[in-house]
Design an enzyme around this catalytic site. Structure first.
Site, short mmCIF file in Angstrom:
data_model
loop_
_atom_site.label_atom_id
_atom_site.label_comp_id
_atom_site.label_asym_id
_atom_site.label_seq_id
_atom_site.Cartn_x
_atom_site.Cartn_y
_atom_site.Cartn_z
N ARG A 69 0.82 -1.22 0.00
CA ARG A 69 0.00 0.00 0.00
C ARG A 69 0.85 1.26 0.00
O ARG A 69 0.47 2.31 -0.53
CB ARG A 69 -0.92 -0.02 1.23
CG ARG A 69 -1.78 1.19 1.27
CD ARG A 69 -2.64 1.43 2.51
NE ARG A 69 -2.74 0.46 3.53
CZ ARG A 69 -2.08 0.52 4.70
NH1 ARG A 69 -1.23 1.49 4.94
NH2 ARG A 69 -2.27 -0.41 5.60
N TYR A 122 -15.51 21.38 -12.70
CA TYR A 122 -16.07 20.06 -13.03
C TYR A 122 -17.20 19.75 -12.05
O TYR A 122 -17.04 19.91 -10.84
CB TYR A 122 -14.91 19.07 -12.89
CG TYR A 122 -15.19 17.62 -13.12
CD1 TYR A 122 -15.64 17.15 -14.34
CD2 TYR A 122 -14.92 16.69 -12.11
CE1 TYR A 122 -15.83 15.80 -14.55
CE2 TYR A 122 -15.11 15.34 -12.31
CZ TYR A 122 -15.57 14.90 -13.53
OH TYR A 122 -15.76 13.56 -13.73
N ASP A 195 -7.36 22.11 -10.95
CA ASP A 195 -7.59 20.94 -11.81
C ASP A 195 -6.96 21.26 -13.17
O ASP A 195 -7.43 22.12 -13.90
CB ASP A 195 -9.10 20.70 -11.93
CG ASP A 195 -9.44 19.42 -12.69
OD1 ASP A 195 -8.64 19.01 -13.55
OD2 ASP A 195 -10.52 18.84 -12.44
N LYS A 220 -7.76 10.59 -18.27
CA LYS A 220 -7.94 11.28 -19.56
C LYS A 220 -6.68 11.12 -20.40
O LYS A 220 -6.41 10.04 -20.89
CB LYS A 220 -8.31 12.75 -19.30
CG LYS A 220 -9.48 12.92 -18.32
CD LYS A 220 -10.82 12.54 -18.92
CE LYS A 220 -11.95 12.43 -17.91
NZ LYS A 220 -12.20 13.57 -17.05
C1 LIG Z 1 -12.98 13.50 -15.85
C2 LIG Z 1 -12.55 14.66 -15.05
C3 LIG Z 1 -12.23 14.50 -13.71
C4 LIG Z 1 -12.44 13.21 -12.97
O1 LIG Z 1 -11.67 12.15 -13.42
P1 LIG Z 1 -12.15 10.63 -13.16
O2 LIG Z 1 -10.91 9.84 -13.38
O3 LIG Z 1 -13.22 10.38 -14.17
O4 LIG Z 1 -12.67 10.56 -11.77
C5 LIG Z 1 -11.76 15.60 -13.02
N1 LIG Z 1 -11.62 16.79 -13.62
C6 LIG Z 1 -11.92 16.98 -14.92
C7 LIG Z 1 -11.73 18.32 -15.52
C8 LIG Z 1 -12.40 15.94 -15.67
O5 LIG Z 1 -12.74 16.14 -16.94
#
Ligand SMILES: *Cc1c(COP(=O)(O)O)cnc(C)c1O
Length: 405
Positions: A69, A122, A195, A220
């Site tokens: 972990r 988001y 973000d 992403k």
């Molecule tokens: C998709 C997304 C997230 C979250 O990512 P996950 O891996 O789907 O939880 C956070 N911020 C933005 C801008 C996103 O497009």
């Protein structure tokens, strides 16, 4: 008026479609082949228990790895590569992008604290703030992503602990003045959380622009193949100790197979993003010439309201943008999207494939009014041939017109 595209340029005026600044780090980061018998990639270490040779080693935690972990050579290799890209003090891995958001915020907030969040965040970030964080006694105020200094200063309270940014905004694509907002927040003793999923570390150097906690939904572009859920938070030196402690104490870790896949995606991030950018500029530019489109929201286009800030602070644009269509009933948008051959309809983005999705920010915006004047569609432009994508969209607009009339 047609929107004129411009090739993205970095600070030296170079065309960033050929920017190779990070390419060597992407290839070499976290790799040490001769530690693994010459194999090019660090192996997938599956494991919970790590054995110690002596009691003194066991009780003294003298070995580089202590327990699954707490990290494996696989996860540490990926963290090393990410830390080098972000120029950060450290990186933690989380089970999704949203887990990275909750980890970043929870690491720096306590009961009684106040948080400022951009209204363009988001949407699941808002759910976190309005649900879990509120229940823990942390209050959130949303602010206009394009807020001016005086208005932001007026929102800061004695217990305001952090400001949360996202640029460009999810769906609506406003570009925030990150260095200005970060500098103002830092002067007031706030931590700056951002973000950075749209730009990735390749196209926006968040820590150099004053951010303390940089969030990536690695799901992403970094993983890049629509086959992994993963998230990460990179920290400035002042934010790192609390982040590391929180992450460890909450027992978070990511499966070594998922880490391996994300790291494999990272190796080709540079070439993929360059191609996403080239394809997306062409599609966005083409959309701007269409009579069905009122506005294209993509800061790489010269007449986008965020273009000046984007050119100043970002070194490239990725494959996600939005359009505002001319007023039409919802079935016309559905007729357009449902017949597309190469654009799938689904959530998430950042993989090699193209996507399309209708959206409406009206129901949840609270500090600003979302009033675009027509139905909105978000596109992710993948790595398909652009001419095929344009033909697909052209046929889509024909269906849209037929259904709208
Ligand atoms: C998709 C997304 C997230 C979250 O990512 P996950 O891996 O789907 O939880 C956070 N911020 C933005 C801008 C996103 O497009």
């Amino acid at each position: 008026m047609p929107t004129r595209p411009s090739a993205p340029h970095d600070a030296l005026g170079q065309d960033t479609t050929h920017d190779t600044t990070h390419d060597t780090t992407l290839v070499t980061g976290g790799r040490d082949p001769f530690a693994y018998h010459g194999f090019v990639n660090p192996p997938v270490y599956r494991g919970s228990t790590v054995l110690a040779p002596t009691v003194a080693d066991l009780l003294g935690y003298t070995q580089p790895y202590i327990y699954g972990r707490r990290g494996t050579p696989t996860s540490v290799a990926f963290q090393d590569a990410l830390r080098a890209l972000d120029h950060s003090a450290g990186v933690v891995l989380c089970s999704s992008g949203l887990a990275a958001i909750s980890t970043a915020l929870s690491s720096c907030l306590a009961t009684g604290d106040h948080l400022l969040v951009t209204d363009s965040a988001y949407r699941p970030t808002r759910h976190l703030c309005d649900g879990v964080l509120r229940r823990l006694g942390i209050e959130t105020t949303y602010f206009d992503p394009l807020i001016q200094d005086d208005a932001l200063t007026a929102l800061i309270r004695p217990r305001t602990r952090a400001i949360y940014l996202e640029a460009p905004g999810s769906l609506s694509m406003e570009v925030q003045d990150v260095p200005r907002l970060a500098a103002l927040a830092r002067e007031r003793g706030l931590l700056v959380v951002m973000d950075n999923t749209w730009a990735t570390p390749l196209f926006f150097d968040a820590i150099a622009h004053g951010v303390d906690l940089v969030i990536q939904a690695g799901t992403k572009y970094i993983a890049g193949h629509s086959d992994v859920m993963i998230g990460m938070v990179s920290a400035s030196p002042r934010a790192w100790p609390a982040l590391e402690q929180y992450h460890r104490d909450t027992g978070q870790c990511v499966s070594p197979d998922d880490v391996f896949l994300a790291m494999r995606g990272l190796r080709t991030l540079g070439v993929r993003l360059r191609q996403h950018q080239v394809n997306t500029l062409r599609v966005a530019q083409w959309c701007a010439t269409r009579p069905e489109v009122q506005r294209v929201c993509y800061p790489a286009l010269e007449d986008d309201p965020g273009h000046a800030l984007w050119s100043r602070d970002f070194s490239g644009a990725t494959g996600l943008f939005s359009v505002v269509l001319r007023p039409a009933p919802a079935p016309a948008v559905a007729a357009m999207l449902e017949g597309l051959k190469y654009f799938g309809m689904g959530y998430s983005w950042g993989g090699f494939e193209s996507l399309a999705m209708p959206f409406d920010c009206t129901p949840y915006r609270s500090a600003t009014r979302w009033n675009p004047g027509g139905p909105c569609v978000r596109f992710h432009i993948g790595l398909e041939g652009v001419d095929d994508l344009l033909a697909d969209l052209d046929a889509g607009f024909t269906r849209f017109n037929r259904a709208a009339s």
